[in-house]
Structure formats: C-alpha cells, structure tokens
Design a protein around this motif. Structure first.
Motif, PDB file in Angstrom:
ATOM      1  N   VAL A  31       0.766  -1.047  -0.037  1.00 35.91           N
ATOM      2  CA  VAL A  31      -0.092  -0.027   0.059  1.00 35.91           C
ATOM      3  C   VAL A  31       0.777   1.236   0.055  1.00 35.91           C
ATOM      4  CG1 VAL A  31      -1.636   1.256   1.308  1.00 35.91           C
ATOM      5  CG2 VAL A  31      -1.943  -1.197   1.231  1.00 35.91           C
ATOM      6  N   ALA A  32       1.813   1.303   1.053  1.00 33.35           N
ATOM      7  CA  ALA A  32       2.814   2.312   0.979  1.00 33.35           C
ATOM      8  C   ALA A  32       3.403   2.734  -0.424  1.00 33.35           C
ATOM      9  CB  ALA A  32       3.762   2.241   2.096  1.00 33.35           C
ATOM     10  N   ALA A  33       4.199   1.540  -0.962  1.00 33.90           N
ATOM     11  CA  ALA A  33       4.868   1.844  -2.133  1.00 33.90           C
ATOM     12  C   ALA A  33       3.823   2.418  -3.475  1.00 33.90           C
ATOM     13  CB  ALA A  33       5.617   0.711  -2.479  1.00 33.90           C
ATOM     14  N   GLY A  34       2.579   1.784  -3.409  1.00 36.81           N
ATOM     15  CA  GLY A  34       1.673   2.107  -4.293  1.00 36.81           C
ATOM     16  C   GLY A  34       1.219   3.710  -4.189  1.00 36.81           C
ATOM     17  N   LEU A  35       1.081   4.203  -3.196  1.00 30.73           N
ATOM     18  CA  LEU A  35       0.731   5.708  -2.990  1.00 30.73           C
ATOM     19  C   LEU A  35       2.090   6.594  -3.212  1.00 30.73           C
ATOM     20  CD1 LEU A  35      -1.059   5.292   0.654  1.00 30.73           C
ATOM     21  CD2 LEU A  35      -2.028   5.691  -1.837  1.00 30.73           C
ATOM     22  N   ARG A  36       2.943   5.787  -3.189  1.00 34.26           N
ATOM     23  CA  ARG A  36       4.388   6.873  -3.551  1.00 34.26           C
ATOM     24  C   ARG A  36       4.777   6.575  -5.076  1.00 34.26           C
ATOM     25  NH1 ARG A  36       4.736  10.988  -0.378  1.00 34.26           N
ATOM     26  NH2 ARG A  36       4.515  10.574   1.610  1.00 34.26           N
ATOM     27  N   LEU A 110      14.910  -2.914 -10.904  1.00 41.05           N
ATOM     28  CA  LEU A 110      15.990  -3.642 -10.483  1.00 41.05           C
ATOM     29  C   LEU A 110      15.923  -4.395  -9.054  1.00 41.05           C
ATOM     30  CD1 LEU A 110      19.065  -3.971 -11.068  1.00 41.05           C
ATOM     31  CD2 LEU A 110      19.734  -2.004  -9.674  1.00 41.05           C
ATOM     32  N   THR A 111      15.468  -3.345  -8.029  1.00 42.13           N
ATOM     33  CA  THR A 111      15.296  -3.867  -6.817  1.00 42.13           C
ATOM     34  C   THR A 111      14.139  -5.018  -6.782  1.00 42.13           C
ATOM     35  OG1 THR A 111      14.008  -2.117  -6.181  1.00 42.13           O
ATOM     36  CG2 THR A 111      16.411  -1.990  -5.558  1.00 42.13           C
ATOM     37  N   VAL A 134      21.504  -7.905   1.276  1.00 46.18           N
ATOM     38  CA  VAL A 134      22.301  -6.721   1.788  1.00 46.18           C
ATOM     39  C   VAL A 134      22.434  -5.606   0.751  1.00 46.18           C
ATOM     40  CG1 VAL A 134      24.885  -6.161   2.527  1.00 46.18           C
ATOM     41  CG2 VAL A 134      23.865  -7.909   3.464  1.00 46.18           C
ATOM     42  N   VAL A 135      22.640  -6.070  -0.689  1.00 47.94           N
ATOM     43  CA  VAL A 135      22.837  -5.077  -1.540  1.00 47.94           C
ATOM     44  C   VAL A 135      21.414  -4.334  -2.024  1.00 47.94           C
ATOM     45  CG1 VAL A 135      23.357  -4.895  -4.157  1.00 47.94           C
ATOM     46  CG2 VAL A 135      24.749  -6.279  -2.615  1.00 47.94           C
ATOM     47  N   ILE A 136      20.327  -5.373  -2.222  1.00 52.38           N
ATOM     48  CA  ILE A 136      19.144  -4.669  -2.205  1.00 52.38           C
ATOM     49  C   ILE A 136      18.704  -3.775  -1.533  1.00 52.38           C
ATOM     50  CG2 ILE A 136      16.653  -5.462  -2.647  1.00 52.38           C
ATOM     51  CD1 ILE A 136      17.504  -8.100  -3.608  1.00 52.38           C
ATOM     52  N   ASP A 137      18.739  -4.337   0.040  1.00 45.90           N
ATOM     53  CA  ASP A 137      18.320  -3.234   0.951  1.00 45.90           C
ATOM     54  C   ASP A 137      19.092  -1.960   0.866  1.00 45.90           C
ATOM     55  OD1 ASP A 137      16.235  -5.142   1.861  1.00 45.90           O
ATOM     56  OD2 ASP A 137      17.654  -5.775   3.154  1.00 45.90           O
ATOM     57  N   GLY A 138      20.399  -2.040   0.620  1.00 45.51           N
ATOM     58  CA  GLY A 138      21.129  -0.590   0.479  1.00 45.51           C
ATOM     59  C   GLY A 138      20.409   0.337  -0.634  1.00 45.51           C
ATOM     60  N   VAL A 139      20.070  -0.397  -1.841  1.00 38.84           N
ATOM     61  CA  VAL A 139      19.580   0.440  -2.788  1.00 38.84           C
ATOM     62  C   VAL A 139      18.266   1.098  -2.272  1.00 38.84           C
ATOM     63  CG1 VAL A 139      18.790   0.266  -5.336  1.00 38.84           C
ATOM     64  CG2 VAL A 139      20.840  -0.888  -4.617  1.00 38.84           C
ATOM     65  N   LEU A 140      17.378   0.094  -1.835  1.00 40.42           N
ATOM     66  CA  LEU A 140      16.109   0.399  -1.265  1.00 40.42           C
ATOM     67  C   LEU A 140      16.269   1.500  -0.294  1.00 40.42           C
ATOM     68  CD1 LEU A 140      14.234  -2.871  -1.240  1.00 40.42           C
ATOM     69  CD2 LEU A 140      13.809  -1.171  -2.731  1.00 40.42           C
ATOM     70  N   VAL A 141      17.213   1.541   0.707  1.00 40.90           N
ATOM     71  CA  VAL A 141      17.382   2.688   1.604  1.00 40.90           C
ATOM     72  C   VAL A 141      17.274   4.005   0.763  1.00 40.90           C
ATOM     73  CG1 VAL A 141      18.920   3.729   3.033  1.00 40.90           C
ATOM     74  CG2 VAL A 141      18.718   1.528   3.516  1.00 40.90           C
ATOM     75  N   GLN A 147      11.770   9.026  -1.813  1.00 42.34           N
ATOM     76  CA  GLN A 147      10.566   8.817  -2.256  1.00 42.34           C
ATOM     77  C   GLN A 147       9.521   9.328  -0.715  1.00 42.34           C
ATOM     78  OE1 GLN A 147      10.514   9.307  -5.513  1.00 42.34           O
ATOM     79  NE2 GLN A 147       8.353   8.428  -5.069  1.00 42.34           N
ATOM     80  N   ASP A 148      10.431   9.962   0.081  1.00 42.37           N
ATOM     81  CA  ASP A 148       9.722  10.558   1.327  1.00 42.37           C
ATOM     82  C   ASP A 148       9.044   9.152   1.960  1.00 42.37           C
ATOM     83  OD1 ASP A 148       9.447  12.530   3.283  1.00 42.37           O
ATOM     84  OD2 ASP A 148       7.504  12.938   2.312  1.00 42.37           O
ATOM     85  N   LEU A 149       9.825   8.305   2.039  1.00 44.22           N
ATOM     86  CA  LEU A 149       9.265   7.005   3.155  1.00 44.22           C
ATOM     87  C   LEU A 149      10.313   6.623   3.869  1.00 44.22           C
ATOM     88  CD1 LEU A 149       7.664   4.897   0.264  1.00 44.22           C
ATOM     89  CD2 LEU A 149       6.232   5.914   1.740  1.00 44.22           C
ATOM     90  N   PRO A 150      10.483   7.544   5.141  1.00 45.17           N
ATOM     91  CA  PRO A 150      11.605   7.475   5.905  1.00 45.17           C
ATOM     92  C   PRO A 150      11.588   6.373   6.711  1.00 45.17           C
ATOM     93  CG  PRO A 150      10.127   9.120   6.655  1.00 45.17           C
ATOM     94  CD  PRO A 150       9.766   8.845   5.336  1.00 45.17           C
ATOM     95  N   PHE A 151      10.322   5.641   7.142  1.00 46.40           N
ATOM     96  CA  PHE A 151      10.241   4.518   8.072  1.00 46.40           C
ATOM     97  C   PHE A 151      10.663   3.161   7.176  1.00 46.40           C
ATOM     98  CE2 PHE A 151       7.124   7.407  10.314  1.00 46.40           C
ATOM     99  CZ  PHE A 151       7.949   7.433  11.473  1.00 46.40           C
ATOM    100  N   LEU A 152      10.249   3.121   5.859  1.00 50.59           N
ATOM    101  CA  LEU A 152      10.689   2.065   5.064  1.00 50.59           C
ATOM    102  C   LEU A 152      12.119   2.135   4.685  1.00 50.59           C
ATOM    103  CD1 LEU A 152       7.695   1.651   2.476  1.00 50.59           C
ATOM    104  CD2 LEU A 152       8.278   0.112   4.369  1.00 50.59           C
ATOM    105  N   ALA A 153      12.799   3.418   4.670  1.00 51.73           N
ATOM    106  CA  ALA A 153      14.125   3.216   4.596  1.00 51.73           C
ATOM    107  C   ALA A 153      14.843   3.110   5.617  1.00 51.73           C
ATOM    108  CB  ALA A 153      14.463   5.012   4.202  1.00 51.73           C
ATOM    109  N   LEU A 154      14.280   3.340   6.941  1.00 52.42           N
ATOM    110  CA  LEU A 154      15.001   2.832   8.159  1.00 52.42           C
ATOM    111  C   LEU A 154      14.754   1.385   8.337  1.00 52.42           C
ATOM    112  CD1 LEU A 154      16.450   3.734  10.894  1.00 52.42           C
ATOM    113  CD2 LEU A 154      14.133   4.219  11.702  1.00 52.42           C
ATOM    114  N   LEU A 155      13.480   0.756   7.921  1.00 54.53           N
ATOM    115  CA  LEU A 155      13.484  -0.562   7.928  1.00 54.53           C
ATOM    116  C   LEU A 155      14.408  -1.264   7.188  1.00 54.53           C
ATOM    117  CD1 LEU A 155      11.602  -2.976   8.863  1.00 54.53           C
ATOM    118  CD2 LEU A 155      10.179  -2.609   6.819  1.00 54.53           C
TER     119      LEU A 155
END
Length: 181
Positions: A31-36, A110-111, A134-141, A147-155
C-alpha cells in the motif's frame, strides 16, 4: 516495521513463523509503495505475500520430514541469472518510463527483479539469499528515502544488519552440515 523486522529475524533463525510476519509486513508495504508511485515495489510486495504462503509450506514440509538444509549455488548460475534479471530490469524500466508515471523506473525494476530472486532463494534455503538482500536493501534505503518514505528507508537499514547476521548464522549451519557426524 515491527513485522518486517520480525520476518527478517525469524528467517535468520530459520523459524517458519517468519513467513506469517513477512506476509503482514508485505501487505502494508504494498500500500505504501503504491501511494508513492513505485508500482514495481508495490507489485513486489503483493508477490511477497504469495511467497510467504510458499515459504510457509516449503519450510513446514521440511520441518515435518527433516529441516530443509542450507545449500548454495555455483557462481556461474548466479551470473547467468544476473544477466537475465538485468535484461528484465531494462525491459520493465522502459515500460514503466513510457507507460506510467513511475518515480524511479530503473531502480524500482532492478530491486524488484532481484528481490523476487532473493526471496525464492530464501524459500529454498540457499545461503546466498542474504548477500543479495544486503545489496538490495542498500539500494532500497536510497529509493525509499528519496520518495519520502523514511520509515521504510529505516526498516531497510535494519534489514541490512539482519541480512548480514542471517548470512553468518546460515553459513555456520551450512558448514556444520558438511561435517560428518
């Protein structure tokens, strides 16, 4: 965030409840990714819900027989799959760029493709899944942060640490399997 961390920690510990936690986390992230405007990430999260069912069944069957052993793949197989995943990335990124208003079509694609593969490796108990994460999560951060999703970046920052720890735990298990009893 709690269920996402729960998934990763339980997976590192090889507890099949990780798949339940992962399904809940993935539904919220979809839901969060779809909204962004990250359609590939949103679709990926929906796929993760389905993979959670597959992972639960795979690990449950293994626990009723014997624990699914940790395995590895040869490097040439990873290279071959990598070429295929990069090709799929460029195709889907091109489609997203021309047909949608996706914010980051290349990184989103890519991710997504590599996450699909890493999830399949995890469900099949392949050690290398953690290195991909490890690599995928680094790119996702980066992607979630911009994309102004700080909680998902922190996760995903937390996921990097958990993936590194998961690799160490699974590698020990893999090495212990190789030693005759």
């Amino acid at each position: 965030m709690v269920t996402g961390v729960g998934y990763a920690v339980l997976a590192a510990l090889r507890n099949r409840l990780c798949w339940v936690s992962g399904a809940v986390s993935s539904a919220a992230a979809a839901v969060a990714a779809g909204l962004r405007l990250l359609p590939m990430q949103s679709a990926l999260q929906v796929f993760f819900v389905g993979m959670s069912v597959y992972g639960w069944m795979s690990w449950s069957k293994a626990s009723s027989d014997a624990e699914l052993p940790v395995g590895t793949w040869p490097v040439n197989r990873h290279l071959g799959i990598g070429v295929i995943l990069v090709a799929l990335t460029f195709v889907s990124a091109r489609l997203l760029a021309t047909e949608t208003n996706a914010a980051w079509p290349l990184l989103d694609s890519l991710t997504t493709w590599f996450s699909l593969f890493a999830t399949w490796l995890a469900a099949r108990a392949k050690l290398e899944n953690w290195l991909y994460w490890v690599v995928i999560d680094g790119v996702l951060v980066f992607l979630f942060y911009v994309q102004d999703l700080p909680f998902l970046a922190l996760l995903n920052v937390a996921f990097i640490g958990i993936a590194a720890a998961g690799f160490v735990v699974w590698r020990r298990r893999f090495q212990a399997q190789a030693v005759p009893a």
